[in-house]
Design an enzyme around this catalytic site. Structure first.
Site, PDB file in Angstrom:
ATOM      1  CG  HIS A   1      -4.010  18.072   1.295  1.00  0.00           C
ATOM      2  ND1 HIS A   1      -5.114  18.962   1.054  1.00  0.00           N
ATOM      3  CD2 HIS A   1      -2.551  18.719   1.265  1.00  0.00           C
ATOM      4  CE1 HIS A   1      -4.401  20.019   0.966  1.00  0.00           C
ATOM      5  NE2 HIS A   1      -3.055  20.171   1.278  1.00  0.00           N
TER       6      HIS A   1
ATOM      7  CG  ASP B   1      -8.514  19.371   1.142  1.00  0.00           C
ATOM      8  OD1 ASP B   1      -8.013  20.155   0.265  1.00  0.00           O
ATOM      9  OD2 ASP B   1      -7.836  18.774   1.890  1.00  0.00           O
TER      10      ASP B   1
ATOM     11  CB  VAL C   1      -0.286  21.004   8.487  1.00  0.00           C
ATOM     12  CG1 VAL C   1      -0.947  22.108   7.671  1.00  0.00           C
ATOM     13  CG2 VAL C   1      -0.926  21.007   9.902  1.00  0.00           C
TER      14      VAL C   1
HETATM   15  P1  NAX Z   1       5.891  28.780   5.749  1.00  0.00           P
HETATM   16  O1  NAX Z   1       6.972  28.761   4.775  1.00  0.00           O
HETATM   17  O2  NAX Z   1       5.226  30.320   6.273  1.00  0.00           O
HETATM   18  O3  NAX Z   1       6.267  28.342   7.183  1.00  0.00           O
HETATM   19  C1  NAX Z   1       6.577  27.277   7.240  1.00  0.00           C
HETATM   20  C2  NAX Z   1       7.726  27.232   8.688  1.00  0.00           C
HETATM   21  O4  NAX Z   1       8.292  26.023   8.765  1.00  0.00           O
HETATM   22  C3  NAX Z   1       8.802  28.321   8.582  1.00  0.00           C
HETATM   23  O5  NAX Z   1       8.744  29.363   9.546  1.00  0.00           O
HETATM   24  C4  NAX Z   1       9.982  27.409   8.598  1.00  0.00           C
HETATM   25  O6  NAX Z   1      11.241  28.166   9.161  1.00  0.00           O
HETATM   26  C5  NAX Z   1       9.519  26.501   9.306  1.00  0.00           C
HETATM   27  N1  NAX Z   1      10.243  24.928   9.345  1.00  0.00           N
HETATM   28  C6  NAX Z   1      11.068  24.575   7.927  1.00  0.00           C
HETATM   29  N2  NAX Z   1      11.630  23.567   8.320  1.00  0.00           N
HETATM   30  C7  NAX Z   1      11.319  23.123   9.814  1.00  0.00           C
HETATM   31  C8  NAX Z   1      11.722  22.197  10.427  1.00  0.00           C
HETATM   32  N3  NAX Z   1      12.662  21.238  10.177  1.00  0.00           N
HETATM   33  N4  NAX Z   1      11.549  22.080  11.971  1.00  0.00           N
HETATM   34  C9  NAX Z   1      10.626  23.130  12.104  1.00  0.00           C
HETATM   35  N5  NAX Z   1      10.377  24.269  11.422  1.00  0.00           N
HETATM   36  C10 NAX Z   1      10.394  24.208  10.069  1.00  0.00           C
HETATM   37  O7  NAX Z   1       4.595  28.074   5.246  1.00  0.00           O
HETATM   38  P2  NAX Z   1       3.009  27.920   5.681  1.00  0.00           P
HETATM   39  O8  NAX Z   1       2.340  28.769   4.881  1.00  0.00           O
HETATM   40  O9  NAX Z   1       2.841  27.915   7.292  1.00  0.00           O
HETATM   41  O10 NAX Z   1       2.694  26.225   5.454  1.00  0.00           O
HETATM   42  C11 NAX Z   1       3.445  25.401   5.909  1.00  0.00           C
HETATM   43  C12 NAX Z   1       3.149  23.936   5.259  1.00  0.00           C
HETATM   44  O11 NAX Z   1       1.825  23.615   5.079  1.00  0.00           O
HETATM   45  C13 NAX Z   1       3.519  24.048   4.009  1.00  0.00           C
HETATM   46  O12 NAX Z   1       4.233  22.721   3.564  1.00  0.00           O
HETATM   47  C14 NAX Z   1       2.326  24.118   3.051  1.00  0.00           C
HETATM   48  O13 NAX Z   1       2.464  23.290   1.789  1.00  0.00           O
HETATM   49  C15 NAX Z   1       1.359  23.255   3.960  1.00  0.00           C
HETATM   50  N6  NAX Z   1      -0.026  23.354   3.720  1.00  0.00           N
HETATM   51  C16 NAX Z   1      -0.873  22.199   3.775  1.00  0.00           C
HETATM   52  C17 NAX Z   1      -2.205  22.248   3.671  1.00  0.00           C
HETATM   53  C18 NAX Z   1      -3.214  21.205   3.940  1.00  0.00           C
HETATM   54  O14 NAX Z   1      -4.260  21.370   3.797  1.00  0.00           O
HETATM   55  N7  NAX Z   1      -2.702  19.964   4.478  1.00  0.00           N
HETATM   56  C19 NAX Z   1      -3.024  23.715   3.486  1.00  0.00           C
HETATM   57  C20 NAX Z   1      -1.941  25.054   3.225  1.00  0.00           C
HETATM   58  C21 NAX Z   1      -0.560  24.723   3.254  1.00  0.00           C
HETATM   59  O15 NAX Z   1      -0.410  24.626   1.762  1.00  0.00           O
END
Ligand code: NAX
Length: 326
Positions: free
Chosen positions: A187, A159, A129
């Site tokens: 995506h 999407d 994701v």
């Molecule tokens: P958040 O920033 O709220 O949460 C991400 C979490 O990942 C944080 O708690 C952080 O501490 C943790 N993290 C960072 N590096 C890590 C690692 N090496 N190991 C384990 N945990 C780690 O983001 P959130 O809104 O939950 O989104 C997460 C990701 O989804 C982002 O990259 C975002 O761009 C992506 N998305 C993808 C979508 C899709 O359809 N494919 C749509 C929604 C979103 O934009």
């Protein structure tokens, strides 16, 4: 009751997971008769917040939730899992270029891929994701040769759902009336939402909306919906992304209904001239825990051009991370 399914989730204290974990614990992926165990991974500074999420999971007293492990050790989180949901990644910071994000997040996925390769079950079902989701899945696949490559996928179901919702609104129909939507490609804003085969209450969508709307309004609205949500709420889609992940996994595990399909980014089998192995979104049907790419649709020249442009973007992303493709 059967043995619990073990599900690893990375980034488990983040926004998406705050909506997603409760759905999984409620049985929304594996169904109402299947217990689940959650193996939750976070970076060390977020472990306190993750414990708070666990407290709330405990307080829901979900009958299907067997066990919750919170850890900052990827080996603990990924050992012997039936499914691994890779949500954790860095968001794009101020002044950061897309290629900086790709390199930074790419390192997370090469390292987690190597660990999954070591401790994961070969048939574990993976969905990536964290963005750029397709390329991160490609990196993970390259670093995890012991895992069945077919099982390494990326999320385009959000999407797909957005596209269904836009078409339903345009045709004054219910979302449940819409079938056979397609998202092709990456995506990103180069994705190709395609209504060519969609039906609305049994009628061809192309008979209900004009081509100009489908090309000039529908495609950009769906492709840029993520940015529109960020503008409206100040942070990226979380609840709808969580719902997309649950839908993606539930379709894969439980199957798609007869006469319909879903969109999943999966390793290309060469269909539609898309390079074999590239993680690309296709329409797929799912049955018995496996998926099949619908490989015999006749795409229009206009759509083919857009599909190849999305492939070209994936090639560019791959070039940026070539050092991570061991
Ligand atoms: P958040 O920033 O709220 O949460 C991400 C979490 O990942 C944080 O708690 C952080 O501490 C943790 N993290 C960072 N590096 C890590 C690692 N090496 N190991 C384990 N945990 C780690 O983001 P959130 O809104 O939950 O989104 C997460 C990701 O989804 C982002 O990259 C975002 O761009 C992506 N998305 C993808 C979508 C899709 O359809 N494919 C749509 C929604 C979103 O934009």
């Amino acid at each position: 009751m059967s043995e619990p399914k073990r599900i690893a989730v990375t980034g488990a204290a983040g926004q998406i997971c705050y909506s997603m974990l409760f759905r999984i614990a409620n049985g929304d992926i594996y169904g109402p008769d299947q217990p689940v165990s959650l193996q939750l991974l976070e970076i060390t500074p977020a472990l306190g917040l993750l414990e708070a999420v666990k407290m709330e999971l405990d307080d829901c007293a979900f009958p299907l939730l067997h066990d919750v492990v919170c850890t900052d050790d990827p080996k603990v989180a990924l050992t012997d899992v039936d499914a691994a949901l890779f949500v954790g990644a860095k968001p794009r910071g101020p002044g950061m270029e897309r290629k900086d994000l790709i390199s930074d997040n790419g390192k997370i996925f090469s390292s987690l891929g190597q660990i999954l390769n070591e401790v994961g079950s070969p048939e574990c079902k993976v969905v990536v994701v964290g963005n750029p989701a397709n390329t991160n899945a490609y990196i993970l696949k390259a670093n995890a040769p012991n895992i069945n490559p077919r099982n390494i996928t990326a999320l385009t179901r959000l999407d797909h759902n957005r596209a269904i919702s836009q078409l339903a609104a345009k045709t004054d129909a219910k979302v449940s009336d819409i079938t056979k939507m397609v998202i092709w490609g990456n995506h990103s804003t180069t994705q190709v939402p395609d209504i060519t085969w969609a039906t609305v209450d049994g009628k061809a969508a192309t008979d209900l909306v004009d081509t100009a709307w489908a090309h000039d309004t529908f495609i950009p609205t769906v492709a840029k919906r993520g940015a529109a949500v960020i503008d409206a709420r100040g942070s990226s889609s979380a609840a709808s992304a969580a719902n997309g992940v649950v839908d993606h996994m539930a379709s894969w595990v439980q199957g798609t209904p007869d006469g319909d399909w879903v969109s999943m980014a999966v390793p290309s089998d060469g269909s539609y001239g898309i390079e074999e192995g590239l993680i690309y979104s296709f329409p797929v049907t799912c049955k018995d825990g496996d998926y099949t790419i619908i490989d015999d649709l006749t795409v229009t020249d206009a759509m083919k051009e857009k599909m190849l442009a999305s492939q070209a973007e994936l090639h560019e992303e791959r070039d940026t991370v070539k050092d991570l493709l061991s």
